[in-house]
Scaffold this motif. Sequence first.
Motif, PDB file in Angstrom:
ATOM      1  N   ALA A 165       0.779  -1.119   0.051  1.00 10.56           N
ATOM      2  CA  ALA A 165      -0.272  -0.065   0.115  1.00 10.56           C
ATOM      3  C   ALA A 165       0.852   1.396  -0.010  1.00 10.56           C
ATOM      4  CB  ALA A 165      -1.003  -0.053   1.305  1.00 10.56           C
ATOM      5  N   LEU A 166       0.863   1.965  -1.234  1.00  9.19           N
ATOM      6  CA  LEU A 166       1.780   2.898  -1.226  1.00  9.19           C
ATOM      7  C   LEU A 166       1.539   4.245  -0.476  1.00  9.19           C
ATOM      8  CD1 LEU A 166       2.757   2.808  -5.212  1.00  9.19           C
ATOM      9  CD2 LEU A 166       4.132   1.920  -2.998  1.00  9.19           C
ATOM     10  N   PRO A 167       2.457   5.040   0.220  1.00 10.28           N
ATOM     11  CA  PRO A 167       1.819   6.359   0.979  1.00 10.28           C
ATOM     12  C   PRO A 167       1.384   7.255  -0.281  1.00 10.28           C
ATOM     13  CG  PRO A 167       4.246   6.163   0.811  1.00 10.28           C
ATOM     14  CD  PRO A 167       3.714   4.787   0.283  1.00 10.28           C
ATOM     15  N   GLY A 168       0.343   8.200   0.318  1.00  4.14           N
ATOM     16  CA  GLY A 168       0.136   9.182  -0.741  1.00  4.14           C
ATOM     17  C   GLY A 168       1.009  10.094  -1.129  1.00  4.14           C
ATOM     18  N   GLY A 169       0.932  10.811  -2.246  1.00  2.00           N
ATOM     19  CA  GLY A 169       1.843  11.443  -2.761  1.00  2.00           C
ATOM     20  C   GLY A 169       2.910  10.910  -3.741  1.00  2.00           C
ATOM     21  N   LEU A 170       2.708   9.830  -4.018  1.00  2.73           N
ATOM     22  CA  LEU A 170       3.946   9.034  -4.798  1.00  2.73           C
ATOM     23  C   LEU A 170       3.046   9.229  -6.111  1.00  2.73           C
ATOM     24  CD1 LEU A 170       5.194   5.966  -2.775  1.00  2.73           C
ATOM     25  CD2 LEU A 170       6.180   8.484  -2.771  1.00  2.73           C
ATOM     26  N   GLY A 171       3.574  10.240  -7.223  1.00  2.00           N
ATOM     27  CA  GLY A 171       2.852  10.484  -8.420  1.00  2.00           C
ATOM     28  C   GLY A 171       3.542   9.686  -9.402  1.00  2.00           C
ATOM     29  N   ASP A 172       4.963   9.373  -9.321  1.00  2.00           N
ATOM     30  CA  ASP A 172       5.551   8.930 -10.451  1.00  2.00           C
ATOM     31  C   ASP A 172       6.763   7.705 -10.066  1.00  2.00           C
ATOM     32  OD1 ASP A 172       7.673  10.470  -9.727  1.00  2.00           O
ATOM     33  OD2 ASP A 172       7.621  11.884 -11.207  1.00  2.00           O
ATOM     34  N   VAL A 173       7.256   6.968 -11.098  1.00  2.00           N
ATOM     35  CA  VAL A 173       8.437   6.327 -10.777  1.00  2.00           C
ATOM     36  C   VAL A 173       9.239   6.685  -9.885  1.00  2.00           C
ATOM     37  CG1 VAL A 173       9.990   4.621 -11.735  1.00  2.00           C
ATOM     38  CG2 VAL A 173       7.523   4.784 -12.749  1.00  2.00           C
ATOM     39  N   ALA A 174       9.801   7.935 -10.119  1.00  2.00           N
ATOM     40  CA  ALA A 174      10.943   8.530  -9.419  1.00  2.00           C
ATOM     41  C   ALA A 174      10.722   8.738  -8.039  1.00  2.00           C
ATOM     42  CB  ALA A 174      11.423   9.902 -10.035  1.00  2.00           C
ATOM     43  N   ALA A 175       9.529   9.292  -7.608  1.00  2.00           N
ATOM     44  CA  ALA A 175       9.010   9.376  -6.137  1.00  2.00           C
ATOM     45  C   ALA A 175       8.998   7.874  -5.616  1.00  2.00           C
ATOM     46  CB  ALA A 175       7.682  10.033  -5.928  1.00  2.00           C
ATOM     47  N   LEU A 176       8.476   6.942  -6.302  1.00  2.00           N
ATOM     48  CA  LEU A 176       8.334   5.533  -5.707  1.00  2.00           C
ATOM     49  C   LEU A 176       9.702   5.247  -5.432  1.00  2.00           C
ATOM     50  CD1 LEU A 176       7.128   2.915  -4.931  1.00  2.00           C
ATOM     51  CD2 LEU A 176       6.971   2.141  -7.568  1.00  2.00           C
ATOM     52  N   ILE A 177      10.714   5.256  -6.343  1.00  2.00           N
ATOM     53  CA  ILE A 177      11.990   4.724  -5.927  1.00  2.00           C
ATOM     54  C   ILE A 177      12.797   5.698  -4.846  1.00  2.00           C
ATOM     55  CG2 ILE A 177      14.497   4.652  -6.953  1.00  2.00           C
ATOM     56  CD1 ILE A 177      13.194   4.362  -9.610  1.00  2.00           C
ATOM     57  N   ARG A 224      15.774  -0.283 -15.089  1.00  2.00           N
ATOM     58  CA  ARG A 224      14.750  -0.059 -16.159  1.00  2.00           C
ATOM     59  C   ARG A 224      13.537  -0.459 -15.438  1.00  2.00           C
ATOM     60  NH1 ARG A 224      18.351   1.905 -17.740  1.00  2.00           N
ATOM     61  NH2 ARG A 224      19.574   1.696 -19.556  1.00  2.00           N
ATOM     62  N   VAL A 225      12.405   0.099 -15.798  1.00  2.00           N
ATOM     63  CA  VAL A 225      11.026   0.024 -15.209  1.00  2.00           C
ATOM     64  C   VAL A 225       9.810  -0.221 -16.002  1.00  2.00           C
ATOM     65  CG1 VAL A 225      10.739   2.521 -15.130  1.00  2.00           C
ATOM     66  CG2 VAL A 225       9.593   0.787 -13.357  1.00  2.00           C
ATOM     67  N   ALA A 226       8.873  -0.955 -15.670  1.00  2.00           N
ATOM     68  CA  ALA A 226       7.809  -1.174 -16.409  1.00  2.00           C
ATOM     69  C   ALA A 226       6.564  -0.938 -15.404  1.00  2.00           C
ATOM     70  CB  ALA A 226       7.717  -2.475 -17.071  1.00  2.00           C
ATOM     71  N   VAL A 227       5.623  -0.092 -15.885  1.00  2.00           N
ATOM     72  CA  VAL A 227       4.401  -0.080 -15.232  1.00  2.00           C
ATOM     73  C   VAL A 227       3.362  -0.831 -16.026  1.00  2.00           C
ATOM     74  CG1 VAL A 227       2.645   1.535 -14.394  1.00  2.00           C
ATOM     75  CG2 VAL A 227       5.237   2.195 -14.042  1.00  2.00           C
ATOM     76  N   ASP A 228       2.543  -1.856 -15.362  1.00  2.00           N
ATOM     77  CA  ASP A 228       1.474  -2.574 -15.938  1.00  2.00           C
ATOM     78  C   ASP A 228       1.937  -3.200 -17.234  1.00  2.00           C
ATOM     79  OD1 ASP A 228      -0.149  -2.165 -13.704  1.00  2.00           O
ATOM     80  OD2 ASP A 228      -0.963  -0.410 -14.745  1.00  2.00           O
ATOM     81  N   GLN A 229       3.041  -3.802 -17.311  1.00  2.00           N
ATOM     82  CA  GLN A 229       3.893  -4.380 -18.467  1.00  2.00           C
ATOM     83  C   GLN A 229       4.470  -3.400 -19.395  1.00  2.00           C
ATOM     84  OE1 GLN A 229       1.840  -7.900 -19.033  1.00  2.00           O
ATOM     85  NE2 GLN A 229       1.916  -8.600 -17.019  1.00  2.00           N
ATOM     86  N   ALA A 230       4.338  -2.126 -19.694  1.00  2.00           N
ATOM     87  CA  ALA A 230       4.825  -1.434 -20.563  1.00  2.00           C
ATOM     88  C   ALA A 230       6.007  -0.639 -20.062  1.00  2.00           C
ATOM     89  CB  ALA A 230       3.795  -0.383 -20.786  1.00  2.00           C
ATOM     90  N   GLU A 251       9.512   5.582 -18.600  1.00  2.00           N
ATOM     91  CA  GLU A 251      10.694   6.656 -17.942  1.00  2.00           C
ATOM     92  C   GLU A 251      10.335   6.720 -16.484  1.00  2.00           C
ATOM     93  OE1 GLU A 251      13.467   6.992 -19.654  1.00  2.00           O
ATOM     94  OE2 GLU A 251      12.566   5.957 -21.388  1.00  2.00           O
ATOM     95  N   PHE A 252      11.267   7.277 -15.699  1.00  2.00           N
ATOM     96  CA  PHE A 252      11.057   7.386 -14.319  1.00  2.00           C
ATOM     97  C   PHE A 252      10.031   8.410 -14.013  1.00  2.00           C
ATOM     98  CE2 PHE A 252      15.620   6.092 -14.123  1.00  2.00           C
ATOM     99  CZ  PHE A 252      15.312   4.858 -13.802  1.00  2.00           C
ATOM    100  N   ASP A 253       9.774   9.421 -14.881  1.00  2.00           N
ATOM    101  CA  ASP A 253       8.866  10.365 -14.676  1.00  2.00           C
ATOM    102  C   ASP A 253       7.293   9.900 -15.002  1.00  2.00           C
ATOM    103  OD1 ASP A 253       9.089  10.356 -17.575  1.00  2.00           O
ATOM    104  OD2 ASP A 253       9.042  12.410 -17.700  1.00  2.00           O
TER     105      ASP A 253
END
Length: 84
Positions: free
Chosen positions: A22-34, A55-61, A64-66
């Motif tokens: 369960a991600l904390p609020g405010g994480l809008g993009d991959v860079a914030a998640l990292i 490298r990163v994939a979101v929902d199998q696509a 970029e980090f943004d």
Amino acid sequence: MVKILYFAWVRQKVGTPEEEIALPGGLGDVAALIAWLRTRGPGYEAAFENLDLIRVAVDQAHVEFDASIERAEEIAFFPPVTGG
């Protein structure tokens, strides 16, 4: 909840192949998640210390980090793939 997958040496450093978080609020993009993942311990810090090697994939696509993660169900981290 989002499923996060780790592959190859990223998995070895983090210590698990996957986790549902369960991600904390405010994480809008991959860079914030990292940035948030790096606070979770030395294994995560080591895995994400050099972002040129991630490298990163979101929902199998591949993305970029943004890229947005706001509606993501699955996020995967892996090293660059080489071929020959």
